[in-house]
Write an enzyme that holds these catalytic residues in place. Structure first.
Site, PDB file in Angstrom:
ATOM      1  N   GLY A   1      -1.584  -2.342  -5.316  1.00 25.63           N
ATOM      2  CA  GLY A   1      -2.443  -1.173  -5.262  1.00 25.63           C
ATOM      3  C   GLY A   1      -3.518  -1.191  -6.337  1.00 25.63           C
ATOM      4  O   GLY A   1      -3.343  -1.750  -7.421  1.00 25.63           O
TER       5      GLY A   1
ATOM      6  N   SER B   1       5.231  -0.851  -0.949  1.00 28.20           N
ATOM      7  CA  SER B   1       5.068   0.488  -1.517  1.00 28.20           C
ATOM      8  C   SER B   1       6.351   1.309  -1.482  1.00 28.20           C
ATOM      9  O   SER B   1       6.316   2.534  -1.462  1.00 28.20           O
ATOM     10  CB  SER B   1       3.944   1.258  -0.795  1.00 28.20           C
ATOM     11  OG  SER B   1       2.692   0.683  -1.080  1.00 28.20           O
TER      12      SER B   1
ATOM     13  N   ASP C   1       7.820  -7.576  -9.583  1.00 28.09           N
ATOM     14  CA  ASP C   1       8.666  -6.465 -10.026  1.00 28.09           C
ATOM     15  C   ASP C   1      10.042  -6.984 -10.409  1.00 28.09           C
ATOM     16  O   ASP C   1      10.616  -7.833  -9.697  1.00 28.09           O
ATOM     17  CB  ASP C   1       8.787  -5.419  -8.925  1.00 28.09           C
ATOM     18  CG  ASP C   1       7.442  -4.822  -8.544  1.00 28.09           C
ATOM     19  OD1 ASP C   1       6.543  -4.806  -9.409  1.00 28.09           O
ATOM     20  OD2 ASP C   1       7.291  -4.371  -7.390  1.00 28.09           O
TER      21      ASP C   1
ATOM     22  N   GLU D   1       1.157   1.660   5.063  1.00 27.45           N
ATOM     23  CA  GLU D   1       0.537   1.822   3.743  1.00 27.45           C
ATOM     24  C   GLU D   1      -0.951   2.185   3.833  1.00 27.45           C
ATOM     25  O   GLU D   1      -1.689   2.042   2.869  1.00 27.45           O
ATOM     26  CB  GLU D   1       0.720   0.539   2.931  1.00 27.45           C
ATOM     27  CG  GLU D   1       2.168   0.204   2.635  1.00 27.45           C
ATOM     28  CD  GLU D   1       2.327  -1.057   1.807  1.00 27.45           C
ATOM     29  OE1 GLU D   1       1.942  -1.045   0.623  1.00 27.45           O
ATOM     30  OE2 GLU D   1       2.830  -2.059   2.342  1.00 27.45           O
TER      31      GLU D   1
ATOM     32  N   GLU E   1      10.724  -8.375  -6.170  1.00 26.03           N
ATOM     33  CA  GLU E   1       9.778  -8.798  -5.141  1.00 26.03           C
ATOM     34  C   GLU E   1       8.433  -9.143  -5.754  1.00 26.03           C
ATOM     35  O   GLU E   1       8.159  -8.830  -6.920  1.00 26.03           O
ATOM     36  CB  GLU E   1       9.607  -7.733  -4.060  1.00 26.03           C
ATOM     37  CG  GLU E   1       9.117  -6.396  -4.545  1.00 26.03           C
ATOM     38  CD  GLU E   1       9.126  -5.368  -3.409  1.00 26.03           C
ATOM     39  OE1 GLU E   1       8.058  -5.200  -2.797  1.00 26.03           O
ATOM     40  OE2 GLU E   1      10.167  -4.746  -3.151  1.00 26.03           O
TER      41      GLU E   1
ATOM     42  N   TYR F   1       2.930   7.025  -6.176  1.00 27.77           N
ATOM     43  CA  TYR F   1       1.605   7.491  -5.766  1.00 27.77           C
ATOM     44  C   TYR F   1       1.370   9.000  -5.870  1.00 27.77           C
ATOM     45  O   TYR F   1       0.223   9.437  -5.856  1.00 27.77           O
ATOM     46  CB  TYR F   1       1.340   7.058  -4.317  1.00 27.77           C
ATOM     47  CG  TYR F   1       1.402   5.563  -4.145  1.00 27.77           C
ATOM     48  CD1 TYR F   1       0.473   4.732  -4.752  1.00 27.77           C
ATOM     49  CD2 TYR F   1       2.405   4.979  -3.389  1.00 27.77           C
ATOM     50  CE1 TYR F   1       0.535   3.353  -4.599  1.00 27.77           C
ATOM     51  CE2 TYR F   1       2.476   3.604  -3.223  1.00 27.77           C
ATOM     52  CZ  TYR F   1       1.533   2.797  -3.838  1.00 27.77           C
ATOM     53  OH  TYR F   1       1.605   1.449  -3.692  1.00 27.77           O
TER      54      TYR F   1
END
Length: 305
Positions: A274, A148, A255, A20, A268, A214
């Site tokens: 981020g 991610s 999430d 990441e 999770e 992203y």
């Protein structure tokens, strides 16, 4: 009014060597820019194998952790900072380690009766057939110790699961395989013991993967999230319980999926989410009237060791 002088000299840790790294560089740059703009005496460190020596030599008064993934989010960095008695942002050693391990996180949630998708562990190609027989399809495969959405894939058949396992092995020697939950995806940011407004995620991708997070410009972020008031309150309470169950503190993100019957399933917890221009915690904070700088200062104010 925040007394930024009270923060002392602040080191923002970013980059690192995990999968990441690219996201972490963006998060760190955004955080550092906000701190400097607010008048904080801050500087950046692109973390590498010399990090311990650098921290010992420079002795910052506080550390803002913007390192994602292994080496920054898994408890090892937090342990280093604890031993140096340097206050740092976010969760402590144990919660960071647990939150980075998708299996242990699920086991904790299940022990408390918190709903999470049915799953199996995958460690070898020959296990794939038994997992498909047990869980059916479609499935989603996740490296146990990555974030991610790195290494994640949807599998609608045995052949696709076998192919996804080959990809996941690039990142981890074990993968978590979950039953696919068909429905809406939500994320709830936590800040100082309170849930921020939920965000609903819509993407034309199979799921909210790395590209959707992203790179893509076609991901939709709905805040307000379109849930009825009582369901949003239920979601906020569930996420706070999940966050606290892992022992997290300061800030983070949980999430969740909601199936077509309206039931929520925990996916999770993210202990160092981020902080890029596509990131969800700043988006949720903005919905409450907080600027990005306000958010960064609030997170920094909670630093401890």
């Amino acid at each position: 009014m925040v007394d930024v002088a009270a923060f002392g000299r602040v080191a923002v840790l970013f980059g690192g060597t995990s999968a990441e790294r690219a996201v972490s560089l963006k998060s760190g740059a955004a955080v550092l820019e906000a701190l400097l703009g607010a008048g904080v005496n801050a500087y950046g460190i692109d973390a590498d194998e010399r990090l311990a020596e650098q921290l010992i030599a420079e002795r910052p008064d506080r550390v803002f952790i913007a390192l994602h993934g292994r080496g920054g989010e898994d408890g090892s960095l937090q342990g280093l900072l604890e031993s140096l008695r340097i206050p740092y942002t976010g969760s402590g050693v144990m919660a960071s380690a647990v939150g980075m391990d998708k299996l242990v996180t699920k086991q904790i949630w299940q022990s408390l009766g918190l709903s999470t998708p049915a799953y199996a562990m995958l460690g070898a190609m020959q296990d794939c057939a038994a997992i498909v027989e047990k869980l059916g399809t479609p499935l989603i495969i996740k490296p146990v110790h990555e974030g991610s959405s790195i290494g994640m894939a949807k599998a609608s058949s045995l052949a696709e699961l076998q192919e996804a396992w080959q990809g996941a092995q690039t990142y981890d020697d074990q993968a978590l395989v979950e039953q696919w939950v068909q429905g809406a995806e939500f994320t709830v940011a936590i800040l100082d013991g309170k849930a921020l407004p939920a965000i609903r995620l819509r993407t034309p991708h199979n799921f909210y993967d790395y590209d959707a997070k992203y790179l893509a410009n076609d991901t939709q972020y709905l805040c307000p999230c379109e849930l009825p008031v009582e369901k949003e309150a239920e979601l906020a309470e569930l996420c706070l319980r999940a966050f606290n169950a892992v022992g997290c503190r300061g800030w983070g993100r949980v999430d969740v999926m909601q199936d077509e019957a309206g039931r929520f399933y925990l996916l999770e917890v993210n202990t160092v989410p981020g902080m890029t221009d596509h990131s969800l915690v700043p988006m949720a904070a903005k919905a409450t009237g907080m600027s990005f700088t306000d958010l960064v200062l609030a997170i920094l104010a909670g630093a401890r060791c």
